[in-house]
Design an enzyme around this catalytic site. Structure first.
Site, mmCIF file in Angstrom:
data_model
loop_
_atom_site.group_PDB
_atom_site.id
_atom_site.type_symbol
_atom_site.label_atom_id
_atom_site.label_comp_id
_atom_site.label_asym_id
_atom_site.label_seq_id
_atom_site.Cartn_x
_atom_site.Cartn_y
_atom_site.Cartn_z
ATOM 1 N N GLU A 34 1.782 1.781 32.172
ATOM 2 C CA GLU A 34 2.140 1.727 33.602
ATOM 3 C C GLU A 34 3.640 1.944 33.818
ATOM 4 O O GLU A 34 4.050 2.734 34.679
ATOM 5 C CB GLU A 34 1.715 0.370 34.170
ATOM 6 C CG GLU A 34 2.105 0.157 35.636
ATOM 7 C CD GLU A 34 1.812 -1.253 36.103
ATOM 8 O OE1 GLU A 34 1.814 -1.475 37.335
ATOM 9 O OE2 GLU A 34 1.610 -2.140 35.245
ATOM 10 N N SER A 39 0.735 19.166 18.637
ATOM 11 C CA SER A 39 0.413 18.744 17.280
ATOM 12 C C SER A 39 1.702 18.504 16.489
ATOM 13 O O SER A 39 2.785 18.388 17.076
ATOM 14 C CB SER A 39 -0.474 19.788 16.595
ATOM 15 O OG SER A 39 -0.979 19.289 15.372
ATOM 16 N N VAL A 67 13.720 8.206 13.890
ATOM 17 C CA VAL A 67 14.743 7.486 13.146
ATOM 18 C C VAL A 67 16.040 7.297 13.942
ATOM 19 O O VAL A 67 16.792 6.355 13.677
ATOM 20 C CB VAL A 67 15.063 8.206 11.814
ATOM 21 C CG1 VAL A 67 13.866 8.179 10.897
ATOM 22 C CG2 VAL A 67 15.514 9.635 12.062
ATOM 23 N N ILE A 73 -6.979 8.056 27.620
ATOM 24 C CA ILE A 73 -7.723 9.242 27.215
ATOM 25 C C ILE A 73 -8.972 8.883 26.420
ATOM 26 O O ILE A 73 -9.862 9.730 26.242
ATOM 27 C CB ILE A 73 -6.836 10.213 26.404
ATOM 28 C CG1 ILE A 73 -6.314 9.554 25.128
ATOM 29 C CG2 ILE A 73 -5.689 10.732 27.265
ATOM 30 C CD1 ILE A 73 -5.583 10.516 24.191
ATOM 31 N N LYS A 104 2.941 17.211 10.379
ATOM 32 C CA LYS A 104 2.252 16.263 9.499
ATOM 33 C C LYS A 104 0.762 16.570 9.376
ATOM 34 O O LYS A 104 0.052 15.959 8.576
ATOM 35 C CB LYS A 104 2.475 14.842 9.991
ATOM 36 C CG LYS A 104 3.929 14.407 9.873
ATOM 37 C CD LYS A 104 4.162 13.032 10.478
ATOM 38 C CE LYS A 104 5.617 12.613 10.263
ATOM 39 N NZ LYS A 104 6.588 13.516 10.907
ATOM 40 N N LYS A 158 1.463 8.402 16.936
ATOM 41 C CA LYS A 158 2.190 9.309 16.042
ATOM 42 C C LYS A 158 2.966 8.615 14.924
ATOM 43 O O LYS A 158 3.545 9.281 14.075
ATOM 44 C CB LYS A 158 3.173 10.156 16.862
ATOM 45 C CG LYS A 158 4.227 9.322 17.592
ATOM 46 C CD LYS A 158 5.143 10.193 18.437
ATOM 47 C CE LYS A 158 6.227 9.367 19.102
ATOM 48 N NZ LYS A 158 7.127 10.188 19.927
ATOM 49 N N GLY A 180 5.656 9.528 27.738
ATOM 50 C CA GLY A 180 6.283 9.575 26.424
ATOM 51 C C GLY A 180 7.464 10.519 26.374
ATOM 52 O O GLY A 180 7.800 11.190 27.361
ATOM 53 N N ASN A 231 9.872 16.863 13.348
ATOM 54 C CA ASN A 231 10.351 15.635 13.976
ATOM 55 C C ASN A 231 11.245 15.946 15.165
ATOM 56 O O ASN A 231 11.982 16.931 15.164
ATOM 57 C CB ASN A 231 11.137 14.801 12.959
ATOM 58 C CG ASN A 231 10.239 14.293 11.847
ATOM 59 O OD1 ASN A 231 9.660 13.235 11.930
ATOM 60 N ND2 ASN A 231 10.095 15.089 10.792
ATOM 61 N N VAL A 232 11.172 15.093 16.162
ATOM 62 C CA VAL A 232 11.923 15.293 17.398
ATOM 63 C C VAL A 232 13.061 14.281 17.461
ATOM 64 O O VAL A 232 12.833 13.071 17.378
ATOM 65 C CB VAL A 232 11.006 15.153 18.626
ATOM 66 C CG1 VAL A 232 11.804 15.340 19.907
ATOM 67 C CG2 VAL A 232 9.877 16.164 18.559
#
Length: 606
Positions: free
Chosen positions: A311, A402, A450, A338, A405, A363, A286, A442-443
């Site tokens: 994968e 985490s 967005v 997981i 949110k 997320k 990710g 937010n990243v």
């Protein structure tokens, strides 16, 4: 001219200059000389000629591109000429017991003048008379310091680029009306629109690599008042680490305008906890997980386990890291879910990691509202599986990624992340493993954020869709978020929820407007459409309540909040019955649990 032809021609030219210099110097000072002096002159000229060629090769006078000659080339000429003259002086002292200082000094001056002139004349001719075939773009450079002058020099000397610097602007009043490389400082940053108009500027380069984010935004807003294209120098941290050259220009990105000042890492503590250790990263394919892997690898762990369900994404991260770090780090890709408890125990037993960074999660807020059961299985049970496996095999540190949110969550995603925090907080009370959580906003540019959506909408011609004109969010860059996660692992005592000082929230509508203009369009061309708040969304995100934030920080820009989770027995009893509930009941139970009295208030502690 080819290498084989250029060397002999330069050697011939220098030979003529050397002989001319010493003979002219001798004749000027000794117009009436006899045979004895002519023999001395012959020997001196021969030694000077040989020594000049030796030192010319030593200082690469025959291997330099003289069309780009500058101070470095002048220093090389000075060394070669001086040492060849000194060699001739030593030869005279040994041969006749005397040194003809005046003759050699005059010879040195002629030598410098003619050798230097022959080289620099080519650069002067090239700069003045050899013009590029295509007309260059008139360019304004913002900043007349070391960065700006470096860019100007590169643009002036490289005929292959299509930009011509014609003016500087700088806020230093001492530089006003001064010239660097023949380019005048025409005003301050506030004067940019006027300078662009008067000098017919088509391109603006922001050339101050040490600019703060706030200053970048200010300068960009001023530049945006013009129709000129805007570019910027690379980030200072990339220049300092050698990733890019200071003159490598790039487009202004939304991260430059909305990002915050980066958190500086405690390199020593991270090295102690990571270097030579085994590190496991879940969700390694990710956005956050892969960046954690990249930054961890710079500290040379013994091995890094890339665990993920997808994968293709794990394959991409694996190939990227192997190409850069494969010779020094054992990189192990593991395809696993997981939610598979037995597999998590198997992985922990096989590799026995020292540190686990748990970045795997669902997320996306609206998607999890529609699929609450999947959010529970992944975010709650998945976290529980990985955490209990880490405890079973004595992992030193476990860091949960985490989100903001998780604060007073009204939605399924935030609630499941808050319950995941509760799990690791309870684990910290009974385990020798240090369990901590890291909470941030937010990243920018992450999957599902967005930015990629807006870019696709702009590429399609618009409109850009925004839920509400007043909706705000906290933002950080992917590298910054990953740094925070890594640093938290070194600060962990067990049970903390680390929170980054996120600065000021940003309106999503402003983000959309900036991205449209950065893409070269006007707001009117693309348009912004307001679609209404989606299920589970907040108008404003929270990191901590205002009364809970104090000035004390455990690390620059990092607070630690300690929330009281539900009692372990009550929490696990609730968790074990979750999947037996209907979707409607499931949502209510999740939100009620996440907002329960034990977790509603966070106290900032040192």
């Amino acid at each position: 001219m080819t290498y084989q032809k250029r060397i002999p021609l330069l050697m011939l030219l220098d030979s003529v200059i050397v002989l001319f210099s010493i003979y002219v110097g001798f004749f000027i000072l000794h117009p009436y000389f006899d045979f004895y002096y002519s023999k001395l002159l012959f020997i001196s000229s021969l030694i000077l000629l040989i020594s000049h060629h030796i030192f010319a090769f030593r200082y690469h006078l025959y291997h330099r591109a003289w069309e780009y000659a500058s101070v470095g080339e002048l220093v090389a000429i000075t060394k070669a000429v001086t040492f060849s003259i000194l060699t001739a002086a030593v030869a005279q002292l040994i041969g006749v017991g005397d040194v003809y200082i005046r003759v050699l000094f005059l010879t040195w001056m002629l030598h410098m003048l003619l050798i230097g002139g022959s080289r620099f004349s080519w650069r002067m001719y090239r700069d003045r008379y050899i013009k590029p075939k295509n007309e260059k773009i008139r360019t304004l450079i913002v900043g007349a310091g070391s960065g700006g002058t470096t860019v100007a020099r590169q643009l002036l000397h490289n005929q292959d680029v299509d930009q011509e610097p014609v003016a500087f602007v700088d806020d230093d009043p001492k530089k006003y009306m001064l010239e660097m490389y023949g380019i005048k400082v025409c005003g301050t940053i506030e004067d940019i629109p006027k300078v662009v108009d008067e000098c017919r500027i088509a391109n603006i380069i922001i050339a101050i690599p040490s600019l703060s984010k706030k200053d970048v935004r200010r300068i960009y807003e001023i530049c945006s008042q013009t129709e000129a294209e805007i570019k910027i120098m690379p980030l200072l941290e990339d220049v300092m680490t050698g990733k890019v050259e200071v003159s490598a220009l790039r487009n202004v990105e939304v991260e430059d305008l909305l990002g915050r000042e980066p958190v500086e890492l405690d390199i020593g503590s991270i090295s102690d906890s990571v270097t030579g250790k085994t590190v496991l990263v879940t969700g390694a394919g990710g956005s956050i997980g892969s960046e954690i892997c990249r930054q961890i690898c710079t500290f040379t762990p013994k091995e890094i386990i890339l665990l993920g369900h997808g994968e293709y994404s794990i394959y991409n991260t694996d190939m990227e890291l192997r190409q850069q770090y494969g010779e020094h780090i054992n990189i192990i890709p593991v395809i696993a879910d997981i939610q598979d408890r037995e597999k998590m125990l198997e992985v922990m037993e096989q590799y026995k990691p020292n540190v686990v960074y748990h970045a795997a999660a669902h997320k996306h807020v609206p998607l999890m509202e529609a699929n609450p059961r999947e959010a529970v299985k992944n975010n709650i049970f998945g976290t529980k599986n990985v955490a209990e496996a880490a405890d079973a095999f004595d992992v030193d540190t476990f860091v949960l990624v985490s989100t903001d949110k998780a604060v007073n969550p009204p939605n399924v995603m935030g609630a499941t992340k808050r319950i995941a925090e509760m799990i690791i907080q309870n684990m910290a009370k009974v385990s020798s493993t240090k369990f901590v959580a890291v909470r941030f906003g937010n990243v920018l540019g992450s999957r599902g954020s967005v930015i990629p959506l807006f870019k696709k909408q702009i590429a399609a011609g618009g409109p850009v869709t925004v839920t509400h004109p007043d909706m705000t969010r906290y933002f950080m860059t992917i590298p910054e978020a990953s740094r925070l996660v890594i640093q938290a692992g070194t600060l962990a005592q067990g049970g903390e929820v680390f929170v980054l000082d996120m600065g000021e929230p940003v309106k999503i509508a402003d983000l959309a407007k900036n991205l449209i203009t950065l893409s070269g369009y006007s707001i009117e061309e693309i348009g912004i459409e307001y679609t209404g708040i989606r299920p589970g969304e907040k108008m404003y995100e929270e990191l901590l309540n205002e009364n809970e934030v104090q000035r004390e920080q455990v690390f620059p820009k990092i607070h630690v909040g300690k929330a009281e989770p539900l009692d372990r027995r009550d929490l696990y009893c609730m968790i074990n019955n979750l999947l037996d509930r209907s979707n409607k009941d499931l949502k209510n139970i999740l939100i009620e649990t996440a907002n329960s009295k034990g977790s509603r208030r966070l106290q900032i502690v040192k």
